[in-house]
Motif scaffolding. Structure first.
Motif, PDB file in Angstrom:
ATOM      1  N   GLY A 138       1.069  -1.329  -0.079  1.00  0.00           N
ATOM      2  CA  GLY A 138      -0.038   0.003   0.030  1.00  0.00           C
ATOM      3  C   GLY A 138       0.847   1.060   0.019  1.00  0.00           C
ATOM      4  O   GLY A 138       2.180   0.962  -0.160  1.00  0.00           O
ATOM      5  N   CYS A 139       0.230   2.297   0.212  1.00  0.00           N
ATOM      6  CA  CYS A 139       1.064   3.625   0.054  1.00  0.00           C
ATOM      7  C   CYS A 139       1.124   4.243   1.465  1.00  0.00           C
ATOM      8  O   CYS A 139       1.693   5.393   1.384  1.00  0.00           O
ATOM      9  CB  CYS A 139       0.054   4.812  -0.788  1.00  0.00           C
ATOM     10  SG  CYS A 139      -1.161   5.173  -0.254  1.00  0.00           S
ATOM     11  N   PHE A 140       0.510   3.749   2.498  1.00  0.00           N
ATOM     12  CA  PHE A 140       0.609   4.188   3.824  1.00  0.00           C
ATOM     13  C   PHE A 140      -0.439   5.129   4.251  1.00  0.00           C
ATOM     14  O   PHE A 140      -0.451   5.571   5.258  1.00  0.00           O
ATOM     15  CB  PHE A 140       2.080   4.415   4.106  1.00  0.00           C
ATOM     16  CG  PHE A 140       2.252   4.253   5.951  1.00  0.00           C
ATOM     17  CD1 PHE A 140       2.707   2.969   6.095  1.00  0.00           C
ATOM     18  CD2 PHE A 140       2.344   5.371   6.638  1.00  0.00           C
ATOM     19  CE1 PHE A 140       2.993   2.787   7.512  1.00  0.00           C
ATOM     20  CE2 PHE A 140       2.554   5.164   7.987  1.00  0.00           C
ATOM     21  CZ  PHE A 140       2.778   3.774   8.486  1.00  0.00           C
ATOM     22  N   GLY A 141      -1.235   5.180   2.979  1.00  0.00           N
ATOM     23  CA  GLY A 141      -2.372   6.633   3.245  1.00  0.00           C
ATOM     24  C   GLY A 141      -3.232   6.000   4.231  1.00  0.00           C
ATOM     25  O   GLY A 141      -3.837   7.001   4.781  1.00  0.00           O
ATOM     26  N   GLY A 164      -9.017  -0.440   3.890  1.00  0.00           N
ATOM     27  CA  GLY A 164      -8.749   0.302   2.496  1.00  0.00           C
ATOM     28  C   GLY A 164      -8.794  -0.631   1.208  1.00  0.00           C
ATOM     29  O   GLY A 164      -8.790  -1.726   1.261  1.00  0.00           O
ATOM     30  N   GLN A 165      -8.901  -0.167  -0.091  1.00  0.00           N
ATOM     31  CA  GLN A 165      -9.044  -0.766  -1.254  1.00  0.00           C
ATOM     32  C   GLN A 165      -7.883  -1.671  -1.783  1.00  0.00           C
ATOM     33  O   GLN A 165      -8.026  -2.585  -2.224  1.00  0.00           O
ATOM     34  CB  GLN A 165      -9.355   0.111  -2.611  1.00  0.00           C
ATOM     35  CG  GLN A 165     -10.837   0.945  -2.249  1.00  0.00           C
ATOM     36  CD  GLN A 165     -11.978  -0.158  -1.821  1.00  0.00           C
ATOM     37  OE1 GLN A 165     -12.263   0.165  -0.972  1.00  0.00           O
ATOM     38  NE2 GLN A 165     -12.214  -0.877  -2.689  1.00  0.00           N
ATOM     39  N   CYS A 166      -6.696  -1.582  -1.370  1.00  0.00           N
ATOM     40  CA  CYS A 166      -5.388  -2.218  -1.554  1.00  0.00           C
ATOM     41  C   CYS A 166      -5.680  -3.570  -0.763  1.00  0.00           C
ATOM     42  O   CYS A 166      -5.377  -4.708  -1.554  1.00  0.00           O
ATOM     43  CB  CYS A 166      -4.276  -1.429  -1.220  1.00  0.00           C
ATOM     44  SG  CYS A 166      -3.836  -0.135  -2.253  1.00  0.00           S
ATOM     45  N   LEU A 217      -4.206  -0.008  -6.332  1.00  0.00           N
ATOM     46  CA  LEU A 217      -3.309   0.409  -7.252  1.00  0.00           C
ATOM     47  C   LEU A 217      -2.089  -0.285  -7.498  1.00  0.00           C
ATOM     48  O   LEU A 217      -1.908  -0.552  -8.609  1.00  0.00           O
ATOM     49  CB  LEU A 217      -2.771   1.952  -6.915  1.00  0.00           C
ATOM     50  CG  LEU A 217      -3.743   3.182  -7.086  1.00  0.00           C
ATOM     51  CD1 LEU A 217      -2.923   4.345  -6.423  1.00  0.00           C
ATOM     52  CD2 LEU A 217      -4.303   3.138  -8.511  1.00  0.00           C
ATOM     53  N   GLY A 222     -12.555   2.154   0.785  1.00  0.00           N
ATOM     54  CA  GLY A 222     -12.319   3.441   0.912  1.00  0.00           C
ATOM     55  C   GLY A 222     -10.734   3.798   0.382  1.00  0.00           C
ATOM     56  O   GLY A 222     -10.069   2.672   0.749  1.00  0.00           O
ATOM     57  N   CYS A 223     -10.410   4.625  -0.300  1.00  0.00           N
ATOM     58  CA  CYS A 223      -8.820   5.041  -0.617  1.00  0.00           C
ATOM     59  C   CYS A 223      -8.774   6.607  -0.182  1.00  0.00           C
ATOM     60  O   CYS A 223      -8.585   7.169  -1.297  1.00  0.00           O
ATOM     61  CB  CYS A 223      -8.828   4.631  -1.998  1.00  0.00           C
ATOM     62  SG  CYS A 223      -7.024   4.881  -2.478  1.00  0.00           S
ATOM     63  N   ALA A 224      -8.127   6.721   0.980  1.00  0.00           N
ATOM     64  CA  ALA A 224      -8.084   5.982   1.888  1.00  0.00           C
ATOM     65  C   ALA A 224      -9.714   6.078   2.554  1.00  0.00           C
ATOM     66  O   ALA A 224     -10.345   7.033   2.250  1.00  0.00           O
ATOM     67  CB  ALA A 224      -7.036   6.321   2.893  1.00  0.00           C
TER      68      ALA A 224
HETATM   69 FE1  SF4 Z   1      -3.137   3.997  -0.237  1.00  0.00          FE
HETATM   70 FE2  SF4 Z   1      -5.450   4.074  -0.881  1.00  0.00          FE
HETATM   71 FE3  SF4 Z   1      -4.265   1.718  -0.818  1.00  0.00          FE
HETATM   72 FE4  SF4 Z   1      -4.835   3.087   1.402  1.00  0.00          FE
HETATM   73  S1  SF4 Z   1      -6.262   2.189  -0.303  1.00  0.00           S
HETATM   74  S2  SF4 Z   1      -2.981   2.109   1.017  1.00  0.00           S
HETATM   75  S3  SF4 Z   1      -4.689   4.935   0.801  1.00  0.00           S
HETATM   76  S4  SF4 Z   1      -3.704   3.587  -2.331  1.00  0.00           S
END
Ligand code: SF4
Length: 189
Positions: free
Chosen positions: A16-19, A87-89, A95, A158-160
């Motif tokens: 993930g992106c840490f978001g 979250g979606q990841c 992504l 959610g994202c995030a």
């Molecule tokens: Fe990042 Fe969105 Fe994935 Fe969370 S769901 S880790 S905010 S890209």
């Protein structure tokens, strides 16, 4: 509320992106309320790399793109009574799973790495190599949602996800009041 025994929670960030972890901080001042109910065990937020005790709730950000992600996810499933995909990841790959769409190649992962490190238009990699240090975890053929690797008990979309939905879900789970998401909390239009 403070008379309830404290629950133990753990969190991990996989692919993930840490978001989603930053979204936990979006709980803002309600973190003080939450911290009256929980102690935080293994988590990037505490910098603890291993479980010190069994946990009531594990929260996972990100899906599985490499062997280390799979190992961590199994460790969380073994050590947490409730496992939440945040979250979606974590829920569907998000992504990072865009690389799963490379279908036209005999070696899609190879093609993806070549474009990322060697052939991509904006690449300035003077070594012309894909990183291959033995310390790097092996990449999986695809990016997998957490539910394809272990059993997941709850998913927070959610994202995030918003700080509101994270707080609401955790607070209700911790106080035995969780009955599902309010429709308005998981609308994104
Ligand atoms: Fe990042 Fe969105 Fe994935 Fe969370 S769901 S880790 S905010 S890209």
């Amino acid at each position: 509320m403070s008379e309830l025994p404290k629950a133990r929670i753990a969190t991990a960030s996989l692919a993930g992106c840490f978001g989603c972890h930053m979204a936990i901080l979006d709980i803002d001042e309600r973190l003080i309320e939450l911290m009256k109910l929980v102690d935080v065990d293994r988590s990037p937020l505490t910098d603890k790399k291993k479980f010190t005790e069994r946990c009531d709730i594990g929260i996972i950000e990100g899906g599985c793109c490499n062997e280390e992600n799979v190992h961590v996810l199994h460790d969380f499933r073994r050590n947490c009574d409730i496992l939440i995909a945040l979250g979606q990841c974590a829920i569907m790959g998000g992504l990072p799973a865009m690389r799963n769409a490379i279908m036209h190649s005999d070696a899609p992962l190879r093609e993806c790495l070549d474009e990322a490190y060697i052939t991509g238009k904006y690449i300035r990699n003077t070594t012309h190599n894909v990183p291959n240090d033995p310390a790097l975890p092996l990449l999986l053929d695809e990016v997998y949602p957490c539910s394809q690797v272990v059993e997941i008990d709850y998913q927070i979309p959610g994202c995030a996800p918003t700080g509101d939905v994270i707080f609401d879900t955790l607070f209700k789970l911790l106080t035995g009041k969780f009955r599902g998401f309010e429709r308005e909390m998981i609308r994104f239009d």
